[in-house]
Write a protein that holds these residues in place. Sequence first.
Motif, short mmCIF file in Angstrom:
data_model
loop_
_atom_site.label_atom_id
_atom_site.label_comp_id
_atom_site.label_asym_id
_atom_site.label_seq_id
_atom_site.Cartn_x
_atom_site.Cartn_y
_atom_site.Cartn_z
N TYR A 85 0.68 -1.34 -0.14
CA TYR A 85 0.10 0.09 0.31
C TYR A 85 0.96 0.82 0.47
CZ TYR A 85 -3.77 -3.01 0.76
OH TYR A 85 -4.44 -3.77 0.80
N LEU A 106 3.37 12.67 -7.95
CA LEU A 106 2.60 13.38 -8.95
C LEU A 106 2.43 14.31 -8.29
CD1 LEU A 106 -0.13 13.37 -11.31
CD2 LEU A 106 -1.28 12.28 -9.36
N LEU A 161 -11.54 14.79 -6.75
CA LEU A 161 -12.06 12.73 -6.81
C LEU A 161 -11.34 12.30 -5.66
CD1 LEU A 161 -9.43 13.10 -10.06
CD2 LEU A 161 -11.74 12.42 -9.37
N LEU A 196 -6.50 14.04 -6.67
CA LEU A 196 -6.22 12.55 -7.66
C LEU A 196 -5.58 11.77 -6.80
CD1 LEU A 196 -6.63 10.30 -9.46
CD2 LEU A 196 -4.99 11.70 -11.02
N ALA A 197 -4.24 12.90 -6.30
CA ALA A 197 -3.17 12.19 -5.47
C ALA A 197 -3.13 11.58 -3.87
CB ALA A 197 -2.10 13.69 -5.37
N PHE A 257 -5.21 8.82 -3.74
CA PHE A 257 -4.34 7.32 -4.20
C PHE A 257 -3.71 7.10 -2.30
CE2 PHE A 257 -3.78 7.76 -8.50
CZ PHE A 257 -4.02 6.54 -8.57
N ILE A 258 -3.10 8.25 -2.08
CA ILE A 258 -2.15 8.86 -0.64
C ILE A 258 -3.06 7.85 0.87
CG2 ILE A 258 -0.71 9.93 0.92
CD1 ILE A 258 -0.11 11.35 -1.28
N ALA A 280 -4.36 4.66 0.43
CA ALA A 280 -3.91 3.48 1.22
C ALA A 280 -3.17 3.35 2.69
CB ALA A 280 -1.91 4.43 0.24
N ALA A 281 -2.91 5.12 3.35
CA ALA A 281 -3.24 5.62 4.44
C ALA A 281 -3.64 4.45 5.33
CB ALA A 281 -2.93 6.63 4.97
N PHE A 327 -5.89 1.64 4.26
CA PHE A 327 -5.89 0.58 4.17
C PHE A 327 -4.44 0.10 4.93
CE2 PHE A 327 -7.53 -0.39 0.07
CZ PHE A 327 -8.43 -2.09 -0.02
N LEU A 328 -3.04 1.05 5.43
CA LEU A 328 -2.38 0.36 6.22
C LEU A 328 -3.07 0.26 7.64
CD1 LEU A 328 1.14 2.91 5.08
CD2 LEU A 328 0.58 0.30 5.01
N VAL A 362 -15.63 4.24 -2.49
CA VAL A 362 -15.15 4.23 -4.41
C VAL A 362 -15.88 3.96 -6.26
CG1 VAL A 362 -13.32 3.19 -5.97
CG2 VAL A 362 -12.27 3.10 -3.94
#
Lengths: 323, 329
Positions: free
Chosen positions: A297, A307, B82, B139-140, B143-144, B147-148, B150-151, B254
């Motif tokens: 992840y 990005l 987003l 968008l960025a 993503f971050i 992921a965070a 999920f951690l 999502v």
Amino acid sequence: MAHRPARDLLTGPVASITLALVVVITVGLFSVGPRFLSASNISIIGQFLAIPILVGTCAGFALLAGVVDLSIGSMVGVSAAIFGTLLINGWDVLPAAAATLVVCLAFGGLNAIAIVGFGADAIAATLGMLTALRGITYVVVEHWGVSGSLMAFHPGLFTFMNLSLWSLPLIFILVLLVAAVATLVVIKTRIGRHLKAAGGDERAASRAGISVPRVRTTALLISAFGAGLAGIIFVGQIGAVSRLTGFGLEFQVYAALMIGGYSILRGGVGNPAGGALGFLVIAGATNILDLNAINPYYVNIVIGLLLLAAVWLDRLRGGDSYE
Amino acid sequence: MADIDTSSTSSPGRLSLSNFGVWGTILPLASAWLVLIAVTGAVRSDFLAHQTVLAVAFTMAVVGTLAVGQALVAISGSMVDLSQPTSLILSALVAVRLLELEFAVTLAVAIAVLSGAAWGFLNALIIVYGKINPVIVTLATNFIGLAALFLVFQIAESPINSSFRAFGLGSTLGIPNIWWPMVALIAVVGFFLPRTRYGRRAIAVGGSRFAAQARGISLPKTRFAIFTAAGAAAGLAGVLFACSSGPFTPSGGVVYLLPVIAAVILAGVTLSGGRGNLWILLLSVGFLSTVPTSLVFLGLSSDWQAIIQGLILVVAVAIDGYEARRGTR
């Protein structure tokens, strides 16, 4: 602007992404060791990158022409679903591939009719197409598949996808060739200049006698064709299609393209070589985390930060400043 | 209804749907919704039942609340947020964890909404100080953020047998509880946006940021206000999501992103900003939320809903583009 070589080296369009790749390779060599650059490791990366680079190279044409095509991820899914279904029903590979590509081009044509013909907002229209194509993928996979996945393993195609040349996957080399040719087309030919002109300044392009509608239609068709071809490659590599094949790929692809120097907000900037380097940087970083057994992840955190950094650098070298 | 329109493309003289102002959006949307209900009801008379109202209202709640945030971002000229999938789940997770620590429900809900607002504030920080376009920033950060998340967790669920959960699954006046906060939010924001100084500033910035600047409106302040408010709306959506759904994962938000943007576009909010009426969201969200239930009654699997919703969106924006093009000629 004064000529400042040191600054240009750090902030020039392809220089920064090349620099990023050098950094990734250096970090990889230090943290993983020589096996980071071994043929087997690069083969793994290459096998995985074939589809994104192909999709990105073709979608890049739409970006250059000033129309964002968000439907590429779902287009990969619908292409894989249709191609898989045709294989299951006893079609040969070539006719099945041809029929699949024709269908994908038709969907790309619908995008063009809405955007170029009617003047619809590209992001909104292709968002609708993204949703509709995902729905078609659901319906096809549910109808011809078993419990949410469609088994379409084809031995001949699978063998082809795993052929090697110079100890690298043949499919990866072919895709890189496509990217190289696309780069030449964008940089060196009249077609490339027309693309950039249409995306950069629509009015100036029309005044210069360029048919902006024709350029944009062609670009949207190329984008659909690339995603359709990628769906066929997917079936060859994996041998199965799920409801979610290609889901969210558009965000990954556009993140990589922007890291590689494209802009989704103004046409006419970037080129396929930079885009391919963007994918290599992300894949290299992913691979380093994998080989060090770090939670995957973190990759998305790296993509997000890259990005932001890429777009910020773009602004420093005179790109869009958002105020 | 007050139509907000600062965009330069609509001229009064041309003959098109937009001549009817806000009704040019409402009438087609309302007719499409009625036709959908009538056709489904004609084929299956049992469609016109209380169960259907419950199902549609339940779907509307989270989508409609998120749509308010998305519409604020669009009207003020920042196109789309987003990162809503992250703010939604962030807020839901905060609510669940606090309830597990036996916080009072109101306090847990308040902190959860604030966490959504904080996420929006963070987006604004990067947008304003990095001078980077909001589409790319969100968008960025999505993503971050995902992921965070999920951690931090794999799966979470609001405590079973809690009053929070009981609220989420209960109903008032025959309509699910979670529907009412959504309607209240749309009504209140839709009322105040064109009638207060802050609201009008946001619309002015969306219409033309240069004109707005010339009038002395601070762009950074407006951006901070809009993204923080939009984040708070996503936070509220997270609370409604947490109390009404079962176990959820970090990626549970999502699926909402694209339908929400579609609802905003169908409601006549232009992504380029400066135009839009929030009250119409009730129609577009209601229409889109009826599609899945209708399809099930018509004997089509729910998989068809994406096809139908996608085609509706393509046709709607094509018509919109056609109208705008005729207007500028």
